[in-house]
Design an enzyme around this catalytic site. Structure first.
Site, PDB file in Angstrom:
ATOM      1  N   PRO A 120      40.670  24.780  34.239  1.00 50.38           N
ATOM      2  CA  PRO A 120      41.963  25.250  34.757  1.00 50.38           C
ATOM      3  C   PRO A 120      42.325  24.546  36.068  1.00 50.38           C
ATOM      4  O   PRO A 120      41.463  24.270  36.889  1.00 50.38           O
ATOM      5  CB  PRO A 120      41.731  26.739  34.997  1.00 50.38           C
ATOM      6  N   GLU A 121      43.590  24.283  36.222  1.00 53.60           N
ATOM      7  CA  GLU A 121      44.080  23.628  37.428  1.00 53.60           C
ATOM      8  C   GLU A 121      44.567  24.696  38.406  1.00 53.60           C
ATOM      9  O   GLU A 121      44.675  25.877  38.059  1.00 53.60           O
ATOM     10  CB  GLU A 121      45.254  22.707  37.056  1.00 53.60           C
ATOM     11  N   LYS A 155      41.039  26.919  43.439  1.00 47.11           N
ATOM     12  CA  LYS A 155      40.733  27.439  42.108  1.00 47.11           C
ATOM     13  C   LYS A 155      39.948  28.745  42.159  1.00 47.11           C
ATOM     14  O   LYS A 155      39.401  29.188  41.158  1.00 47.11           O
ATOM     15  CB  LYS A 155      39.943  26.392  41.328  1.00 47.11           C
ATOM     16  N   ASN A 177      41.274  17.955  36.343  1.00 38.32           N
ATOM     17  CA  ASN A 177      41.257  16.712  35.591  1.00 38.32           C
ATOM     18  C   ASN A 177      42.619  16.273  35.066  1.00 38.32           C
ATOM     19  O   ASN A 177      42.934  15.095  35.026  1.00 38.32           O
ATOM     20  CB  ASN A 177      40.306  16.900  34.412  1.00 38.32           C
ATOM     21  N   ARG A 203      33.519  13.722  33.972  1.00 41.03           N
ATOM     22  CA  ARG A 203      34.866  14.105  33.585  1.00 41.03           C
ATOM     23  C   ARG A 203      35.523  12.932  32.868  1.00 41.03           C
ATOM     24  O   ARG A 203      35.302  11.787  33.228  1.00 41.03           O
ATOM     25  CB  ARG A 203      35.703  14.406  34.822  1.00 41.03           C
TER      26      ARG A 203
END
Ligand SMILES: [Zn+2]
Length: 268
Positions: A2-3, A51, A167, A252
């Site tokens: 999640p961003e 986050k 990401n 990533r």
């Protein structure tokens, strides 16, 4: 992963549905909190910091902060009391029930409860929060610039530089800035512009249920390069490339268009 805008939306949801209400029942399904019971305490508010989610709870003798993090697969959902959950019960890590709502945290990566005065130990290391009330562009740029030889993709994901980019935004920011993700931070032509664009993207998306960086909300049309490997670049039709980067075990996927984002001199 999640961003920042997803976490912000989760905080808003919890804040709207729980704040000001008394907890009638709580259920912490993580070993370290298995015996914790906050029934009778009152929820003050929920805020996001990067986050991280911070739910502040007044336990009469003690002000508590419930710290949760969505990590990869986590989500908070709020149901009517006694309502049917839409995710499997075995994924639930926290249940907070009031007279009006049942909030369930599923597959959370972090669940911690500590006295509120220790909050800074959890979020004090974070860089300026792109969606925070105290966003500070100059400080974010200063932190990014501290290690000019570092690859841009790693620097953007480092929450101690600025907080909120995951990401997806990392890949999209590099593309919209025409910069290869492995470019050294110090070689990025206009870092300030990129940081401003990051804030714009998150601000736009925090308001809506689906994330888009292209402005197109149709499925499959929402990103420029993220998760579009082998598909033609939306600007030049060159196939988008993907590579795994980052430290072992925490790698990533990085996506880029080799012709819109040519590789410059390698980062040191
Ligand atoms: Zn291209």
């Amino acid at each position: 992963m999640p961003e920042g805008d997803t976490v912000y939306r989760a905080a808003r949801l919890l804040d709207r549905r729980l704040s000001g209400q008394e907890l009638l029942r709580t259920d912490f399904r993580v070993p370290q909190l298995a015996t914790t019971d906050l029934a009778g305490a009152r929820v003050l508010e929920t805020v996001s910091r990067g986050k991280h989610l911070l739910t502040r709870i007044d336990g009469a003798e003690q002000l508590w902060t419930l710290h949760t993090h969505l990590k990869m697969e986590g989500a908070w959902r709020v149901y009517e009391p006694g309502g049917r959950w839409k995710r499997p019960a075995h994924q639930a890590r926290v249940v907070l029930c009031t007279a009006r709502a049942e909030a369930v945290g599923f597959s959370l990566g972090i669940v911690e409860l500590f006295p509120r005065e220790l909050e800074h130990e959890v979020v004090g290391h974070l860089g300026p929060d792109l969606l925070g009330p105290d966003w500070d562009e100059a400080e974010a740029l200063r932190r990014l610039g501290e290690d000019p030889g570092r690859p841009l993709n790693e620097a953007l994901l480092d929450q101690t530089r600025l907080a909120g980019i995951g990401n997806m935004y990392m890949a999209e920011l590099c593309f919209t800035s025409g910069v290869h993700p492995r470019t050294a931070v110090g070689e990025v032509p206009d870092l300030r512009r990129m940081v401003r664009r990051a804030k714009q993207m998150l601000e736009l998306n925090k308001q809506r249920a689906v994330q888009s960086t292209t402005g197109d909300l149709r499925e499959r049309e929402r990103t420029w390069v993220y998760r579009r490997d082998k598909q033609p670049c939306r600007r030049c039709s060159t196939p988008v490339e993907v590579d795994m980067t980052g430290p072992e075990g925490r790698q990533r996927a990085t996506y880029w268009c080799p012709s819109c984002q040519p590789a410059g001199p390698p980062a040191s």
